[in-house]
Scaffold this motif. Structure first.
Motif, PDB file in Angstrom:
ATOM      1  N   UNK A 260     144.301  62.057  80.389  1.00 20.56           N
ATOM      2  CA  UNK A 260     144.511  63.063  81.511  1.00 20.56           C
ATOM      3  C   UNK A 260     143.377  63.147  82.567  1.00 20.56           C
ATOM      4  N   UNK A 261     142.085  62.280  82.002  1.00 22.02           N
ATOM      5  CA  UNK A 261     141.110  62.126  82.916  1.00 22.02           C
ATOM      6  C   UNK A 261     141.205  61.446  84.227  1.00 22.02           C
ATOM      7  N   UNK A 262     140.862  61.808  85.288  1.00 20.67           N
ATOM      8  CA  UNK A 262     141.311  61.134  86.396  1.00 20.67           C
ATOM      9  C   UNK A 262     140.131  60.149  86.815  1.00 20.67           C
ATOM     10  N   UNK A 263     138.849  60.292  86.448  1.00 18.24           N
ATOM     11  CA  UNK A 263     138.163  59.198  86.295  1.00 18.24           C
ATOM     12  C   UNK A 263     137.010  59.459  87.486  1.00 18.24           C
ATOM     13  N   UNK A 264     136.066  58.327  87.464  1.00 14.08           N
ATOM     14  CA  UNK A 264     134.859  58.692  88.402  1.00 14.08           C
ATOM     15  C   UNK A 264     134.505  57.217  88.913  1.00 14.08           C
ATOM     16  N   UNK A 265     135.377  57.055  90.164  1.00 13.34           N
ATOM     17  CA  UNK A 265     135.243  55.454  90.351  1.00 13.34           C
ATOM     18  C   UNK A 265     134.646  55.624  91.921  1.00 13.34           C
ATOM     19  N   UNK A 266     133.986  54.357  92.096  1.00 13.01           N
ATOM     20  CA  UNK A 266     133.578  54.342  93.605  1.00 13.01           C
ATOM     21  C   UNK A 266     134.626  53.531  94.398  1.00 13.01           C
ATOM     22  N   UNK A 267     135.445  54.145  95.512  1.00 11.91           N
ATOM     23  CA  UNK A 267     136.132  53.469  96.110  1.00 11.91           C
ATOM     24  C   UNK A 267     135.723  52.176  97.126  1.00 11.91           C
ATOM     25  N   UNK A 268     134.235  52.092  97.271  1.00 18.84           N
ATOM     26  CA  UNK A 268     133.926  50.828  98.027  1.00 18.84           C
ATOM     27  C   UNK A 268     132.845  50.072  97.379  1.00 18.84           C
ATOM     28  N   UNK A 269     132.872  50.146  96.098  1.00 18.85           N
ATOM     29  CA  UNK A 269     131.811  49.387  95.665  1.00 18.85           C
ATOM     30  C   UNK A 269     132.249  47.983  95.203  1.00 18.85           C
ATOM     31  N   UNK A 270     131.395  47.099  94.409  1.00 22.95           N
ATOM     32  CA  UNK A 270     131.868  45.795  94.165  1.00 22.95           C
ATOM     33  C   UNK A 270     132.934  45.429  93.235  1.00 22.95           C
ATOM     34  N   UNK A 271     133.035  46.572  92.389  1.00 23.91           N
ATOM     35  CA  UNK A 271     134.152  46.702  91.476  1.00 23.91           C
ATOM     36  C   UNK A 271     135.319  47.319  91.932  1.00 23.91           C
ATOM     37  N   UNK A 272     135.415  47.734  93.277  1.00 24.66           N
ATOM     38  CA  UNK A 272     136.516  48.660  93.725  1.00 24.66           C
ATOM     39  C   UNK A 272     137.580  47.748  93.865  1.00 24.66           C
ATOM     40  N   UNK A 273     137.918  46.519  94.278  1.00 25.64           N
ATOM     41  CA  UNK A 273     139.031  45.535  94.596  1.00 25.64           C
ATOM     42  C   UNK A 273     139.791  45.647  92.972  1.00 25.64           C
ATOM     43  N   UNK A 274     139.207  45.871  91.837  1.00 21.98           N
ATOM     44  CA  UNK A 274     140.107  45.766  90.543  1.00 21.98           C
ATOM     45  C   UNK A 274     140.205  47.335  90.122  1.00 21.98           C
ATOM     46  N   UNK A 275     139.328  48.094  90.294  1.00 27.58           N
ATOM     47  CA  UNK A 275     139.406  49.475  89.650  1.00 27.58           C
ATOM     48  C   UNK A 275     140.530  50.138  90.467  1.00 27.58           C
ATOM     49  N   UNK A 276     140.319  50.214  91.858  1.00 20.51           N
ATOM     50  CA  UNK A 276     141.148  50.910  92.859  1.00 20.51           C
ATOM     51  C   UNK A 276     142.726  50.226  92.905  1.00 20.51           C
ATOM     52  N   UNK A 277     142.450  48.753  92.721  1.00 23.13           N
ATOM     53  CA  UNK A 277     143.886  48.151  92.571  1.00 23.13           C
ATOM     54  C   UNK A 277     144.693  48.495  91.643  1.00 23.13           C
ATOM     55  N   UNK A 278     144.198  48.621  90.577  1.00 29.56           N
ATOM     56  CA  UNK A 278     144.738  48.987  89.250  1.00 29.56           C
ATOM     57  C   UNK A 278     145.423  50.568  89.398  1.00 29.56           C
ATOM     58  N   UNK A 279     144.576  51.482  89.869  1.00 33.18           N
ATOM     59  CA  UNK A 279     144.669  52.919  90.021  1.00 33.18           C
ATOM     60  C   UNK A 279     145.914  52.673  90.923  1.00 33.18           C
ATOM     61  N   UNK A 280     145.987  52.163  92.072  1.00 30.53           N
ATOM     62  CA  UNK A 280     147.035  52.078  93.175  1.00 30.53           C
ATOM     63  C   UNK A 280     148.328  51.452  92.404  1.00 30.53           C
ATOM     64  N   UNK A 281     148.150  50.674  91.422  1.00 32.35           N
ATOM     65  CA  UNK A 281     149.347  50.136  90.783  1.00 32.35           C
ATOM     66  C   UNK A 281     149.874  51.133  89.831  1.00 32.35           C
ATOM     67  N   UNK A 282     149.094  52.048  89.326  1.00 31.13           N
ATOM     68  CA  UNK A 282     149.660  53.055  88.464  1.00 31.13           C
ATOM     69  C   UNK A 282     150.590  53.910  89.186  1.00 31.13           C
ATOM     70  N   UNK A 283     149.952  54.164  90.638  1.00 37.33           N
ATOM     71  CA  UNK A 283     150.833  55.204  91.456  1.00 37.33           C
ATOM     72  C   UNK A 283     151.957  54.443  91.769  1.00 37.33           C
ATOM     73  N   UNK A 284     152.231  53.282  92.201  1.00 39.75           N
ATOM     74  CA  UNK A 284     153.373  52.822  92.341  1.00 39.75           C
ATOM     75  C   UNK A 284     154.226  52.631  91.285  1.00 39.75           C
ATOM     76  N   UNK A 285     153.824  52.471  90.199  1.00 39.45           N
ATOM     77  CA  UNK A 285     154.855  52.667  89.068  1.00 39.45           C
ATOM     78  C   UNK A 285     155.329  53.666  88.812  1.00 39.45           C
ATOM     79  N   UNK A 286     154.498  55.050  89.022  1.00 35.33           N
ATOM     80  CA  UNK A 286     155.068  56.422  88.840  1.00 35.33           C
ATOM     81  C   UNK A 286     155.973  56.534  90.059  1.00 35.33           C
ATOM     82  N   UNK A 287     155.628  56.115  91.471  1.00 34.06           N
ATOM     83  CA  UNK A 287     156.649  56.467  92.298  1.00 34.06           C
ATOM     84  C   UNK A 287     157.972  55.598  92.182  1.00 34.06           C
ATOM     85  N   UNK A 288     157.990  54.448  91.876  1.00 34.18           N
ATOM     86  CA  UNK A 288     159.121  53.761  91.636  1.00 34.18           C
ATOM     87  C   UNK A 288     160.025  54.593  90.563  1.00 34.18           C
ATOM     88  N   UNK A 289     159.317  55.059  89.561  1.00 29.08           N
ATOM     89  CA  UNK A 289     160.077  55.739  88.540  1.00 29.08           C
ATOM     90  C   UNK A 289     160.292  57.016  89.000  1.00 29.08           C
TER      91      UNK A 289
END
Length: 323
Positions: A130-159
């Motif tokens: 249930x924890x939403x996380x503490x992610x930097x959206x414009x940092x060097x790891x963001x391409x992976x972190x935010x990409x995976x977060x967006x993928x989860x959103x897409x999965x939920x919306x398709x469901x």
């Protein structure tokens, strides 16, 4: 017999999943573009008449009739996902759209291999789903972190919108045979350095923690998740709750290899999490009492043997493992 598509099937985790699902009597289609995956990981499966290997990039649509889809395709180590950050986020986002579109068309069940990186540098420990996380959206790891977060959103919306039968797992640090020796992950880095007689490099002061799960335990959890009732979609943490500092990991690997390597310290990379440990209550309750069976020293010994046998024996003396 089910027809099962595994994207990223020639990668570290995907190759183990391919082998396990074939052993269970399924037909497996392995999809990979070999950016981080390797044909050597699955070449021993090519003689199996129920195994098919396809070279394809999931940022482009793919059409096939299958019963289940495991979506694993994405570089997962900082060295690889930061090499081409735009490509990384396209793989997570466009790949999810293409695989969800396929699942919708053929009415397949689809599992998303998400990551503990969705929690970022967590302020809650251990991390519950249930924890939403503490992610930097414009940092060097963001391409992976935010990409995976967006993928989860897409999965939920398709469901929700299209009634696609989805499953989401969040994978914590995993190690084992078929790891790339140059992937930049801490377990493979330490093992390669120890076997090479080099000093082990710790970034930071060594007090930052991780939990490490052996790949067989992860595969078991993923398969159990795929077999849960349709109404249970996750997300579910899959990881080992035993927490170790980087210094403890390094000392274990030096001991198991019998190496004379020392330890050196370098500055911590930007946005590197200080703590990472899963709350696996949800997994135990919903995945038939799933929990990791292989503990750190046993798993490390198996992984060291793999690196010795396949990657580091050319011109090097084998090192006795102090299991």
């Amino acid at each position: 017999m089910k027809r099962i598509l595994i994207t990223g099937g020639a990668g570290f985790i995907g190759s183990h999943l391919c082998e396990r699902l074939l052993k269970e009597g399924n037909e497996v289609i392995c999809l990979d573009n070999y950016f981080t995956g390797a044909k050597k990981n699955i070449v021993h499966l090519l003689d199996n008449p129920y195994f098919e290997l396809v070279r394809h990039d999931i940022t482009m649509p793919y059409f096939i009739e299958v019963d289940e889809i495991y979506n694993l395709a994405c570089p997962a180590s900082p060295v690889h996902y930061q090499y081409n950050p735009i490509k990384t986020i396209k793989t997570s986002v466009m790949g999810a759209i293409n695989m969800l579109g396929l699942a919708k068309r053929v009415k397949a069940k689809i599992l998303q291999a998400s990551t503990s990186e969705v929690y970022g540098d967590p302020e809650i420990h251990p991390q519950p789903e249930y924890y939403w996380g503490n992610v930097n959206p414009i940092g060097p790891r963001s391409c992976y972190d935010e990409g995976k977060r967006c993928a989860e959103t897409l999965f939920m919306d398709y469901h929700i919108q299209n009634k696609v039968n989805i499953k989401i797992v969040r994978i914590f640090n995993t190690y084992g045979p078929n790891m790339n020796p140059n992937d930049g992950r801490v377990v493979s880095n330490f093992i390669v350095q120890a076997l090479s007689g080099e000093d082990l490099t710790i970034f930071g002061d060594g007090t930052q923690t991780r939990s490490f799960q052996y790949v067989d335990d992860l595969v078991e959890g993923m398969i159990r998740m795929m077999h849960t009732p349709d109404e249970f979609i996750g997300p579910v943490n899959l990881g080992n709750q035993n927490e170790f500092t980087m210094l403890e990991l390094a000392e274990n690997i030096i001991d198991l290899t019998g190496s004379s390597s020392g330890i050196i310290f370098k500055s911590l990379p930007k946005d590197d999490p200080k703590q990472r440990q899963p709350d696996t209550t949800k997994a135990k309750a919903n995945l038939n009492n799933w929990e990791p069976k292989i503990q750190l020293r046993e798993g490390l010994a198996r992984t060291i043997e793999y690196f010795q046998a396949t990657l580091l024996t050319n011109g090097r003396q084998k090192i006795r493992i102090n299991a």
